[in-house]
Scaffold this motif. Structure first.
Motif, PDB file in Angstrom:
ATOM      1  N   ALA A  89     -38.190  55.224  16.697  1.00  0.00           N
ATOM      2  CA  ALA A  89     -38.417  56.574  16.414  1.00  0.00           C
ATOM      3  C   ALA A  89     -39.490  56.881  15.085  1.00  0.00           C
ATOM      4  CB  ALA A  89     -37.215  57.103  16.057  1.00  0.00           C
ATOM      5  N   TYR A  90     -39.484  55.794  14.171  1.00  0.00           N
ATOM      6  CA  TYR A  90     -40.196  55.961  13.052  1.00  0.00           C
ATOM      7  C   TYR A  90     -40.790  54.842  12.793  1.00  0.00           C
ATOM      8  CZ  TYR A  90     -36.627  59.508  12.424  1.00  0.00           C
ATOM      9  OH  TYR A  90     -35.669  60.834  12.655  1.00  0.00           O
ATOM     10  N   ASN A  91     -41.985  54.967  12.080  1.00  0.00           N
ATOM     11  CA  ASN A  91     -42.845  54.051  11.856  1.00  0.00           C
ATOM     12  C   ASN A  91     -42.663  53.199  10.208  1.00  0.00           C
ATOM     13  OD1 ASN A  91     -45.002  52.023  11.705  1.00  0.00           O
ATOM     14  ND2 ASN A  91     -46.625  53.459  11.213  1.00  0.00           N
ATOM     15  N   TYR A  92     -41.888  54.234   9.503  1.00  0.00           N
ATOM     16  CA  TYR A  92     -41.567  53.522   8.196  1.00  0.00           C
ATOM     17  C   TYR A  92     -40.076  53.819   7.655  1.00  0.00           C
ATOM     18  CZ  TYR A  92     -46.653  53.406   7.691  1.00  0.00           C
ATOM     19  OH  TYR A  92     -47.973  53.095   7.764  1.00  0.00           O
ATOM     20  N   LYS A  93     -39.532  54.772   8.326  1.00  0.00           N
ATOM     21  CA  LYS A  93     -38.347  55.397   8.053  1.00  0.00           C
ATOM     22  C   LYS A  93     -37.084  54.592   8.486  1.00  0.00           C
ATOM     23  CE  LYS A  93     -37.349  59.781   7.966  1.00  0.00           C
ATOM     24  NZ  LYS A  93     -37.497  61.278   8.482  1.00  0.00           N
ATOM     25  N   LEU A  94     -36.062  54.190   8.054  1.00  0.00           N
ATOM     26  CA  LEU A  94     -34.779  53.705   8.492  1.00  0.00           C
ATOM     27  C   LEU A  94     -35.113  52.223   9.018  1.00  0.00           C
ATOM     28  CD1 LEU A  94     -33.493  56.703  10.794  1.00  0.00           C
ATOM     29  CD2 LEU A  94     -33.013  56.230   8.346  1.00  0.00           C
TER      30      LEU A  94
ATOM     31  N   TYR B 196     -32.216  44.484  17.634  1.00  0.00           N
ATOM     32  CA  TYR B 196     -33.618  44.149  17.221  1.00  0.00           C
ATOM     33  C   TYR B 196     -33.582  42.662  17.943  1.00  0.00           C
ATOM     34  CZ  TYR B 196     -37.352  42.718  14.064  1.00  0.00           C
ATOM     35  OH  TYR B 196     -38.533  42.557  13.593  1.00  0.00           O
ATOM     36  N   SER B 197     -35.210  42.361  18.525  1.00  0.00           N
ATOM     37  CA  SER B 197     -35.374  41.192  18.799  1.00  0.00           C
ATOM     38  C   SER B 197     -36.685  40.951  19.129  1.00  0.00           C
ATOM     39  CB  SER B 197     -34.974  41.210  20.462  1.00  0.00           C
ATOM     40  OG  SER B 197     -35.878  41.940  21.394  1.00  0.00           O
ATOM     41  N   THR B 198     -37.305  39.809  19.449  1.00  0.00           N
ATOM     42  CA  THR B 198     -38.895  39.635  19.472  1.00  0.00           C
ATOM     43  C   THR B 198     -39.480  40.580  19.993  1.00  0.00           C
ATOM     44  OG1 THR B 198     -38.273  37.511  19.803  1.00  0.00           O
ATOM     45  CG2 THR B 198     -40.563  37.773  19.958  1.00  0.00           C
ATOM     46  N   PHE B 199     -38.893  41.232  20.994  1.00  0.00           N
ATOM     47  CA  PHE B 199     -39.800  42.200  21.885  1.00  0.00           C
ATOM     48  C   PHE B 199     -39.624  43.669  21.589  1.00  0.00           C
ATOM     49  CE2 PHE B 199     -39.562  38.408  24.507  1.00  0.00           C
ATOM     50  CZ  PHE B 199     -40.905  38.313  24.853  1.00  0.00           C
ATOM     51  N   ASP B 200     -38.193  43.764  21.025  1.00  0.00           N
ATOM     52  CA  ASP B 200     -37.877  45.146  20.809  1.00  0.00           C
ATOM     53  C   ASP B 200     -37.557  45.345  19.231  1.00  0.00           C
ATOM     54  OD1 ASP B 200     -37.431  46.067  23.538  1.00  0.00           O
ATOM     55  OD2 ASP B 200     -36.024  44.693  23.631  1.00  0.00           O
ATOM     56  N   LYS B 201     -38.230  46.135  18.530  1.00  0.00           N
ATOM     57  CA  LYS B 201     -38.101  46.294  17.111  1.00  0.00           C
ATOM     58  C   LYS B 201     -37.721  47.799  16.784  1.00  0.00           C
ATOM     59  CE  LYS B 201     -41.072  42.359  16.247  1.00  0.00           C
ATOM     60  NZ  LYS B 201     -40.983  41.709  17.485  1.00  0.00           N
ATOM     61  N   GLY B 202     -36.961  48.331  17.373  1.00  0.00           N
ATOM     62  CA  GLY B 202     -36.702  49.845  17.121  1.00  0.00           C
ATOM     63  C   GLY B 202     -35.623  49.988  15.913  1.00  0.00           C
ATOM     64  N   ILE B 203     -34.911  51.121  15.930  1.00  0.00           N
ATOM     65  CA  ILE B 203     -34.220  51.509  14.776  1.00  0.00           C
ATOM     66  C   ILE B 203     -32.841  51.108  14.965  1.00  0.00           C
ATOM     67  CG2 ILE B 203     -33.334  53.412  13.101  1.00  0.00           C
ATOM     68  CD1 ILE B 203     -36.264  52.939  13.123  1.00  0.00           C
ATOM     69  N   ASN B 204     -32.084  50.536  14.098  1.00  0.00           N
ATOM     70  CA  ASN B 204     -30.695  50.102  14.108  1.00  0.00           C
ATOM     71  C   ASN B 204     -29.944  51.314  14.692  1.00  0.00           C
ATOM     72  OD1 ASN B 204     -28.016  49.466  13.688  1.00  0.00           O
ATOM     73  ND2 ASN B 204     -28.500  48.533  11.825  1.00  0.00           N
ATOM     74  N   PRO B 205     -29.320  50.873  15.813  1.00  0.00           N
ATOM     75  CA  PRO B 205     -28.520  52.168  16.566  1.00  0.00           C
ATOM     76  C   PRO B 205     -27.568  52.701  15.780  1.00  0.00           C
ATOM     77  CG  PRO B 205     -28.164  50.091  17.782  1.00  0.00           C
ATOM     78  CD  PRO B 205     -29.369  49.753  16.622  1.00  0.00           C
ATOM     79  N   ASN B 206     -27.085  51.782  14.752  1.00  0.00           N
ATOM     80  CA  ASN B 206     -25.530  52.425  13.917  1.00  0.00           C
ATOM     81  C   ASN B 206     -26.287  53.250  12.794  1.00  0.00           C
ATOM     82  OD1 ASN B 206     -23.734  50.696  15.476  1.00  0.00           O
ATOM     83  ND2 ASN B 206     -24.568  48.951  14.398  1.00  0.00           N
ATOM     84  N   LYS B 207     -27.348  53.445  12.545  1.00  0.00           N
ATOM     85  CA  LYS B 207     -27.986  54.293  11.270  1.00  0.00           C
ATOM     86  C   LYS B 207     -27.658  55.808  11.782  1.00  0.00           C
ATOM     87  CE  LYS B 207     -30.712  51.272   8.943  1.00  0.00           C
ATOM     88  NZ  LYS B 207     -30.943  51.280   7.586  1.00  0.00           N
ATOM     89  N   LYS B 208     -27.002  56.371  10.908  1.00  0.00           N
ATOM     90  CA  LYS B 208     -26.337  57.851  11.200  1.00  0.00           C
ATOM     91  C   LYS B 208     -27.627  58.624  11.308  1.00  0.00           C
ATOM     92  CE  LYS B 208     -22.173  57.547   8.531  1.00  0.00           C
ATOM     93  NZ  LYS B 208     -21.379  58.115   7.305  1.00  0.00           N
ATOM     94  N   ASN B 209     -28.473  58.773  10.581  1.00  0.00           N
ATOM     95  CA  ASN B 209     -29.820  59.541  10.750  1.00  0.00           C
ATOM     96  C   ASN B 209     -30.598  59.414  12.195  1.00  0.00           C
ATOM     97  OD1 ASN B 209     -29.509  60.668   8.343  1.00  0.00           O
ATOM     98  ND2 ASN B 209     -31.060  59.264   7.389  1.00  0.00           N
ATOM     99  N   PHE B 210     -30.483  58.303  12.747  1.00  0.00           N
ATOM    100  CA  PHE B 210     -31.014  57.865  14.008  1.00  0.00           C
ATOM    101  C   PHE B 210     -30.210  58.518  15.171  1.00  0.00           C
ATOM    102  CE2 PHE B 210     -32.086  54.474  17.423  1.00  0.00           C
ATOM    103  CZ  PHE B 210     -32.822  55.186  18.043  1.00  0.00           C
ATOM    104  N   ILE B 211     -28.835  58.335  15.035  1.00  0.00           N
ATOM    105  CA  ILE B 211     -27.902  58.847  15.748  1.00  0.00           C
ATOM    106  C   ILE B 211     -28.020  60.424  15.827  1.00  0.00           C
ATOM    107  CG2 ILE B 211     -25.426  59.497  16.370  1.00  0.00           C
ATOM    108  CD1 ILE B 211     -24.800  56.487  15.488  1.00  0.00           C
ATOM    109  N   SER B 212     -28.084  61.088  14.663  1.00  0.00           N
ATOM    110  CA  SER B 212     -28.524  62.557  14.534  1.00  0.00           C
ATOM    111  C   SER B 212     -29.648  63.018  15.236  1.00  0.00           C
ATOM    112  CB  SER B 212     -28.329  62.927  13.005  1.00  0.00           C
ATOM    113  OG  SER B 212     -27.134  62.616  12.200  1.00  0.00           O
TER     114      SER B 212
END
Length: 433
Positions: free
Chosen positions: A178-183, A246-262
């Protein structure tokens, strides 16, 4: 209703006819093995068997429709007016090809069950497909064949009124991150800083700190723009969020981050939201189940749609897992590096399990172009021409156009310059109609 006489009502026959006749042409279809019932029927009817009964509308059937499992099939592709086809039937048939057998071969992805070389991500590639090798990948041939079949039927039954369908779009927004630098967390952020310094990417370093300090907008955060475009469109966009670990192929945002859930909840208020299945969940139903439950707990509704990371598909297991978990729609059927029609159709179709010879409830929505394909064109004009070509192919058969864009495609990064305009072309293509 179209009544079809055949010597054997096999699952394959029912599957192919229901796609071509019902989903593409909007005609109900029924089947019979009784000649008396066939003769008594006073509306649309045809025979689909080895030999013509009399002078009825007849298409000679290919043996693939009455087999079980896989066999070594000889396929000879021929020119047919403005397109190509295979399974030639001869002159006695109302049309020169058994389009139902050919449609079954493409829709069931028969060729993907046969031995083939996978790419580095374990994918079946466009260059190995029958469509690519014989130059018809750029056409929704199954839909084109269906319209040729309709024209032949109309000639035989001029009083029958066929329903019309209209061109539609279903824009996909893929969100691997979702973000390049945030979270990103302290460890990943510091790792990014070190990489920027070692690679002399000082502009990226400046932008990273400016975003983290709230002075600049994160380049991947195009969600407000996309939602505003959604509001002015007649068609709902479909977002796929990666919420896997998070894995070698998937480098997304931590799904537990409140801002990401929002963020996911906010997008779900305006658009449809599905699950971007992580790389390792494709082969592990337990991981897939965990991600499904995670997404359902975020959006507070039953998960309807999925899309596999890197468009990876391992048939039939990948789709069987979705069926087992009662996920009803998938949007992975397409090629990352080639525009076109992987299954030969721009009409959603049900997954047919060739191992079990059964039609499943999983509806496959094939996609026809991904933003990365357009990067292969240097100029914006060339990109537009590529996009117009594929849109026009879908429009000619009044199909459903499914493009895949990413959230970062709408950023101001140089390589994505002009892609907002390309996305607007897609939206306007439906509004013009």
């Amino acid at each position: 209703m179209l009544l079809v006489y055949t010597h054997k009502i096999s699952p394959r026959v029912k599957y192919a006819f229901k796609h071509v006749c019902t989903r593409v042409l909007g005609i109900d279809v029924d089947f019979t093995t009784t000649i008396e019932k066939f003769i008594a029927h006073d509306s649309l009817k045809m025979s689909y068997t080895k030999q013509q009964l009399g002078n009825e509308f007849f298409i000679k059937s290919h043996e693939i429709m009455f087999e079980q499992g896989l066999s070594d099939i000889s396929i000879n592709v021929h020119e047919w007016e403005n397109t190509k086809c295979f399974f030639y039937t001869g002159e006695k048939s109302a049309i020169p090809f058994d389009i139902f057998s050919a449609a079954f071969y493409l829709l069931s992805r028969y060729e993907e069950y046969l031995p083939h070389v996978k790419d580095e991500y374990g994918r079946f590639t466009a260059t190995q497909s029958l469509a690519y090798k014989h130059g018809f990948l750029h056409q929704p041939v199954v839909d084109i064949w269906a319209y040729k079949f309709k024209a032949a039927l109309q000639q035989q039954f001029p009083d029958f009124e066929f329903p019309n369908r209209t061109y539609s779009i279903k824009p996909i927004i893929d969100v691997p991150c979702a973000y390049n630098y945030k979270l990103k967390g302290i460890v990943r952020t510091m790792g990014g800083v070190v990489k920027d310094v070692l690679r002399f990417r000082f502009k990226s370093l400046y932008l990273r700190f400016a975003v983290l300090l709230g002075l600049k907008h994160d380049p991947y955060d195009a969600f407000k723009y996309i939602i505003n475009r959604q509001k002015s469109s007649n068609y709902k966009f479909l977002f796929f969020f990666l919420i896997g670990d998070y894995s070698t192929f998937d480098k997304g945002i931590n799904p537990n981050k409140k801002n990401f859930i929002s963020l996911i909840k906010h997008v779900a208020d305006y658009c449809n939201v599905g699950l971007k299945v992580s790389y390792f969940a494709i082969d592990d139903v337990e991981i897939l189940k965990k991600e499904k439950n995670r997404m359902e707990s975020i959006v507070n509704m039953t998960l309807q749609a999925s899309r596999h990371s890197f468009s990876r598909l391992n048939l039939p297991e990948s789709y069987r897992n979705l069926v087992d978990l009662e996920i009803n729609e998938d949007y992975s059927m397409g090629y990352v590096n080639h525009a076109g029609f992987r299954a030969g159709s721009c009409t959603p179709f049900l997954f047919y399990d060739l191992d079990y010879e059964v039609q499943t409830p999983l509806m496959i929505h094939p996609y026809h172009i991904m933003d990365f394909v357009l990067l292969q064109n240097r100029s914006l004009l060339d990109k537009k021409q590529t996009l117009y070509k594929i849109i026009n192919q879908v429009k000619q058969v009044n199909g459903q156009f499914v493009p895949v864009f990413h959230n970062y495609t709408f950023s101001d990064v140089y390589r994505w310059k002009g892609f907002k305009e390309l996305f607007n072309i897609i939206i306007e293509s439906a509004q013009n109609d």
